[in-house]
Design an enzyme around this catalytic site. Structure first.
Site, mmCIF file in Angstrom:
data_model
loop_
_atom_site.group_PDB
_atom_site.id
_atom_site.type_symbol
_atom_site.label_atom_id
_atom_site.label_comp_id
_atom_site.label_asym_id
_atom_site.label_seq_id
_atom_site.Cartn_x
_atom_site.Cartn_y
_atom_site.Cartn_z
ATOM 1 N N ASN A 88 0.816 -1.211 0.000
ATOM 2 C CA ASN A 88 0.000 0.000 0.000
ATOM 3 C C ASN A 88 0.855 1.269 0.000
ATOM 4 O O ASN A 88 1.972 1.290 0.502
ATOM 5 C CB ASN A 88 -1.005 -0.006 1.149
ATOM 6 C CG ASN A 88 -0.438 -0.568 2.423
ATOM 7 O OD1 ASN A 88 0.488 -1.367 2.400
ATOM 8 N ND2 ASN A 88 -0.970 -0.141 3.539
ATOM 9 N N PHE A 159 -5.159 -1.551 -13.548
ATOM 10 C CA PHE A 159 -6.349 -0.730 -13.797
ATOM 11 C C PHE A 159 -7.638 -1.406 -13.338
ATOM 12 O O PHE A 159 -8.724 -0.908 -13.609
ATOM 13 C CB PHE A 159 -6.449 -0.384 -15.289
ATOM 14 C CG PHE A 159 -5.304 0.463 -15.778
ATOM 15 C CD1 PHE A 159 -5.251 1.815 -15.455
ATOM 16 C CD2 PHE A 159 -4.287 -0.078 -16.538
ATOM 17 C CE1 PHE A 159 -4.194 2.613 -15.897
ATOM 18 C CE2 PHE A 159 -3.224 0.707 -16.986
ATOM 19 C CZ PHE A 159 -3.178 2.062 -16.662
ATOM 20 N N CYS A 273 -8.350 4.543 -4.215
ATOM 21 C CA CYS A 273 -7.467 5.142 -5.223
ATOM 22 C C CYS A 273 -7.766 6.593 -5.599
ATOM 23 O O CYS A 273 -6.853 7.419 -5.603
ATOM 24 C CB CYS A 273 -7.495 4.305 -6.486
ATOM 25 S SG CYS A 273 -6.614 2.768 -6.284
ATOM 26 N N LYS A 336 -18.652 0.786 -3.079
ATOM 27 C CA LYS A 336 -19.435 0.459 -4.269
ATOM 28 C C LYS A 336 -19.954 -0.954 -4.091
ATOM 29 O O LYS A 336 -19.577 -1.632 -3.135
ATOM 30 C CB LYS A 336 -18.596 0.578 -5.539
ATOM 31 C CG LYS A 336 -17.386 -0.358 -5.561
ATOM 32 C CD LYS A 336 -16.472 -0.074 -6.727
ATOM 33 C CE LYS A 336 -16.730 -1.012 -7.864
ATOM 34 N NZ LYS A 336 -15.623 -0.995 -8.843
HETATM 35 C C1 UDX Z 1 -2.221 -1.186 -2.770
HETATM 36 C C2 UDX Z 1 -2.073 0.323 -2.867
HETATM 37 O O1 UDX Z 1 -2.899 0.927 -1.902
HETATM 38 C C3 UDX Z 1 -2.419 0.865 -4.206
HETATM 39 O O2 UDX Z 1 -1.957 2.181 -4.328
HETATM 40 C C4 UDX Z 1 -1.763 0.116 -5.261
HETATM 41 O O3 UDX Z 1 -2.293 0.486 -6.489
HETATM 42 C C5 UDX Z 1 -1.816 -1.373 -5.055
HETATM 43 O O4 UDX Z 1 -1.490 -1.768 -3.744
HETATM 44 P P1 UDX Z 1 -4.239 -2.694 -2.093
HETATM 45 O O5 UDX Z 1 -3.817 -4.008 -2.626
HETATM 46 O O6 UDX Z 1 -5.677 -2.345 -2.126
HETATM 47 O O7 UDX Z 1 -3.576 -1.512 -2.888
HETATM 48 O O8 UDX Z 1 -3.613 -2.487 -0.649
HETATM 49 P P2 UDX Z 1 -3.798 -3.348 0.654
HETATM 50 O O9 UDX Z 1 -5.044 -4.148 0.558
HETATM 51 O O10 UDX Z 1 -3.561 -2.439 1.790
HETATM 52 O O11 UDX Z 1 -2.597 -4.408 0.574
HETATM 53 C C6 UDX Z 1 -1.261 -4.139 0.756
HETATM 54 C C7 UDX Z 1 -0.610 -5.307 1.507
HETATM 55 O O12 UDX Z 1 0.805 -5.105 1.549
HETATM 56 C C8 UDX Z 1 -1.076 -5.477 2.944
HETATM 57 O O13 UDX Z 1 -1.610 -6.766 3.134
HETATM 58 C C9 UDX Z 1 0.213 -5.279 3.765
HETATM 59 O O14 UDX Z 1 0.280 -6.105 4.900
HETATM 60 C C10 UDX Z 1 1.279 -5.627 2.753
HETATM 61 N N1 UDX Z 1 2.607 -5.076 3.076
HETATM 62 C C11 UDX Z 1 2.751 -3.754 3.306
HETATM 63 C C12 UDX Z 1 3.717 -5.912 3.109
HETATM 64 O O15 UDX Z 1 3.602 -7.117 2.921
HETATM 65 N N2 UDX Z 1 4.945 -5.371 3.354
HETATM 66 C C13 UDX Z 1 5.121 -4.059 3.620
HETATM 67 O O16 UDX Z 1 6.250 -3.612 3.856
HETATM 68 C C14 UDX Z 1 3.980 -3.224 3.588
HETATM 69 C C1 UDX Z 2 -10.742 2.702 -9.712
HETATM 70 C C2 UDX Z 2 -10.459 2.651 -11.216
HETATM 71 O O1 UDX Z 2 -11.692 2.458 -11.920
HETATM 72 C C3 UDX Z 2 -9.485 1.538 -11.529
HETATM 73 O O2 UDX Z 2 -9.163 1.537 -12.914
HETATM 74 C C4 UDX Z 2 -8.236 1.736 -10.704
HETATM 75 O O3 UDX Z 2 -7.335 0.667 -10.925
HETATM 76 C C5 UDX Z 2 -8.572 1.831 -9.225
HETATM 77 O O4 UDX Z 2 -9.522 2.856 -8.998
HETATM 78 P P1 UDX Z 2 -12.267 1.335 -8.026
HETATM 79 O O5 UDX Z 2 -11.927 2.398 -7.051
HETATM 80 O O6 UDX Z 2 -12.125 -0.081 -7.621
HETATM 81 O O7 UDX Z 2 -11.392 1.494 -9.348
HETATM 82 O O8 UDX Z 2 -13.795 1.503 -8.472
HETATM 83 P P2 UDX Z 2 -14.584 2.372 -9.545
HETATM 84 O O9 UDX Z 2 -15.531 1.476 -10.220
HETATM 85 O O10 UDX Z 2 -13.713 3.165 -10.396
HETATM 86 O O11 UDX Z 2 -15.471 3.332 -8.628
HETATM 87 C C6 UDX Z 2 -14.884 4.323 -7.804
HETATM 88 C C7 UDX Z 2 -15.954 5.100 -7.101
HETATM 89 O O12 UDX Z 2 -16.671 5.915 -8.015
HETATM 90 C C8 UDX Z 2 -17.013 4.252 -6.408
HETATM 91 O O13 UDX Z 2 -17.337 4.816 -5.165
HETATM 92 C C9 UDX Z 2 -18.171 4.305 -7.353
HETATM 93 O O14 UDX Z 2 -19.389 4.086 -6.715
HETATM 94 C C10 UDX Z 2 -18.055 5.722 -7.876
HETATM 95 N N1 UDX Z 2 -18.700 5.918 -9.196
HETATM 96 C C11 UDX Z 2 -18.253 5.236 -10.287
HETATM 97 C C12 UDX Z 2 -19.726 6.845 -9.329
HETATM 98 O O15 UDX Z 2 -20.137 7.481 -8.354
HETATM 99 N N2 UDX Z 2 -20.278 7.056 -10.572
HETATM 100 C C13 UDX Z 2 -19.842 6.389 -11.684
HETATM 101 O O16 UDX Z 2 -20.383 6.631 -12.777
HETATM 102 C C14 UDX Z 2 -18.801 5.450 -11.532
#
Ligand code: UDX
Ligand code: UDX
Length: 462
Positions: A88, A159, A273, A336
């Protein structure tokens, strides 16, 4: 010799992405490592730490064959040919750039760890969303470590959207891979291309230089979030003028230059994100001496904050200016539908605003746990605040949430809350009268609800 992949970070991105690679590339050994033991343990069960439709089936099919989970980070770094960094990158909450810049301490820790334990050459892939030129930091740490192995750093942003992660991974619009434009860099790019080419058509795999790839991810998220803030800004104007935001969205979406997607007005975007990446983008712009560009992107987040508070203010005003002591039902808490993720969920802001107004909340979400909801709202295990006032109950059905409520607010677009799927007559019968309904997702038929007797309001709806 078959390829070995190690992914550091077993979260929402690392877990599903590696599951897809394991499924599509039977001859590649994929291991996801994480310092969080509980998370790794959960990945070994059928109660996965991440809920994504279709994920469990793939994990069950591949786990123990070519897909593994471990807390032994060093061992798997050493064994791997390709190391994905998927830890993260939260918004930095202290020091320079607090509240805006991305905190890269975990990325840096990964780079140092790789430099410490790697014995052979490695390809290192940035999967986490990171500021432009982070690859340079990783390269410098590796080069300065004295480790004689050769490292190539690639950028391969993800993405996928949560809730549709497995579909998005299965048929991505594009896979983006950035790397150094040297012989070694191009060879590393080709290795990673060949992994994805197992299931993604080559034409959909785009290669660029490192910085373009890093910046493209931030740009894509900024554009997507900007569309939502644009339609949400129009929703306020629709309410003031009697226009219908869904009709406006449809009318403009048929212009092929605008397109129909991502134009759904809502209570506000959430997720890990959008806000983080835009704040980070704005910080980068300021850093590079571009304050006007920074302000432009920051306004996308400002409108989103405005929209969330506008929604809760609307509830208070509609309920005759006060919700003190009144029971309000919140349907949905995830940011969502089809996910258990609550990070930056608009529901958190709305709930906090209503608690501030001294409402009593009953919350129901099909996938989010009581523990998570209380944690997000800074409440103890019984839903009580620091003063010992118990303000929130988390219940197990929508009907229960709405029992004796003065108002109900739909905050997540779960299909189960749609007019054709939920028995709103039954719900209406159990509520205080007049019964108010606030649809923060425009998923219900307001006319139908009004016919039942609800005073129903949508976002940007007459
Ligand atoms: C993360 C980032 O938030 C996002 O910006 C990026 O695009 C993809 O990675 P996400 O997978 O949603 O997204 O994060 P999270 O669910 O918090 O997972 C990160 C994991 O990394 C956690 O399980 C944490 O324990 C682990 N971690 C973190 C390690 O194993 N080593 C570390 O030093 C730090
Ligand atoms: C987003 C990007 O879509 C993805 O490509 C990137 O890798 C990570 O961030 P995510 O955050 O998982 O993905 O969900 P997304 O479907 O993009 O929705 C983001 C937020 O926007 C949600 O809260 C959703 O409810 C809201 N949303 C989306 C709206 O309010 N209106 C819309 O038309 C679309």
């Amino acid at each position: 010799m078959s390829l070995k992949i190690c992914c550091i970070g077993a979260g929402y991105v690392g877990g599903p992405t590696m599951a897809k690679i394991a499924e599509k590339c039977a001859d590649i050994t994929v291991t996801v490592v994480d310092i969080n033991e509980a998370r790794i343990a959960a990945w070994q069960t059928d109660d996965l730490p991440v809920f994504e439709p279709g994920l469990l089936e793939i994990v069950q099919k591949t786990r123990g064959k070519n897909f593994f989970f471990s807390t032994d980070v060093d061992k798997h770094i050493e064994a791997a040919d390709i190391i994905f960094i998927s830890v993260n990158t939260p918004t930095k909450m202290y020091g320079v750039g607090a509240g805006r810049a991305a905190d890269l301490k975990y990325i840096e820790a990964c780079a140092r760890n790789i430099a410490r334990v790697a014995k052979g050459d490695k390809i290192i892939v940035e999967k986490s969303t990171i500021p432009v030129r982070t690859a340079e930091t990783i390269q410098k740490i590796l080069a300065g470590s004295g480790n004689p192995a050769k490292f190539q750093v690639l950028s391969n942003p993800e993405f996928l959207a949560e809730g549709t992660a497995m579909e998005d991974l299965d048929a991505p619009d594009r896979v983006l891979i950035g790397g150094e434009q040297t012989l070694e860099g191009l060879a590393a790019i080709e290795t990673l291309v060949s992994v994805y080419a197992n299931w993604v058509p080559r034409d959909n795999i785009i290669t660029t230089n490192l910085w373009s790839s890093e910046l493209s991810k931030l740009t894509a998220n900024a554009f997507l979030a900007q569309r939502i803030s644009s339609i949400n800004a129009m929703s306020a104007l629709c309410e003031a003028t009697g226009a219908d935001v869904d009709e406006v969205a449809r009318a403009i979406g048929l212009d092929s230059r605008i397109g129909p997607k991502f134009l759904k007005a809502s209570v506000g975007f959430g997720g890990s994100c959008f806000q983080k990446d835009i704040l980070n983008l704005a910080y980068l712009c300021s850093h590079f001496g571009l304050p006007e560009v920074a302000a432009y992107w920051e306004s996308v987040v400002k409108i989103n904050d405005y929209q969330k508070h506008r929604f809760s203010q609307n509830i208070v005003q509609t309920l005759f200016g006060t919700v003190t002591g009144k029971r309000i039902a919140l349907l949905g808490f995830a940011f969502k539908k089809d996910t258990n993720d609550t990070r930056e969920s608009a529901a958190i802001t709305v709930a906090q605003d209503l608690i501030e107004e001294r409402a009593r909340l009953r919350i129901y979400d099909p996938k989010v746990s009581k523990t998570q909801i209380f944690k997000d709202l800074d409440l103890d295990a019984s839903g009580c605040n620091a003063d010992g006032v118990c303000v929130v109950e988390v219940v197990t059905s929508a009907e229960e949430a709405c029992e004796s409520a003065h108002g109900v607010a739909i905050l997540t677009e779960w299909d189960a809350f749609k007019t054709d799927q939920m028995d709103y007559k039954k719900i209406f019968a159990r509520m205080e009268k007049p019964a108010f309904l606030f649809d923060g997702r425009n998923i219900t038929d307001l006319e139908q609800l009004r016919a039942i007797g609800f005073e129903a309001k949508g976002i940007g709806k007459p």
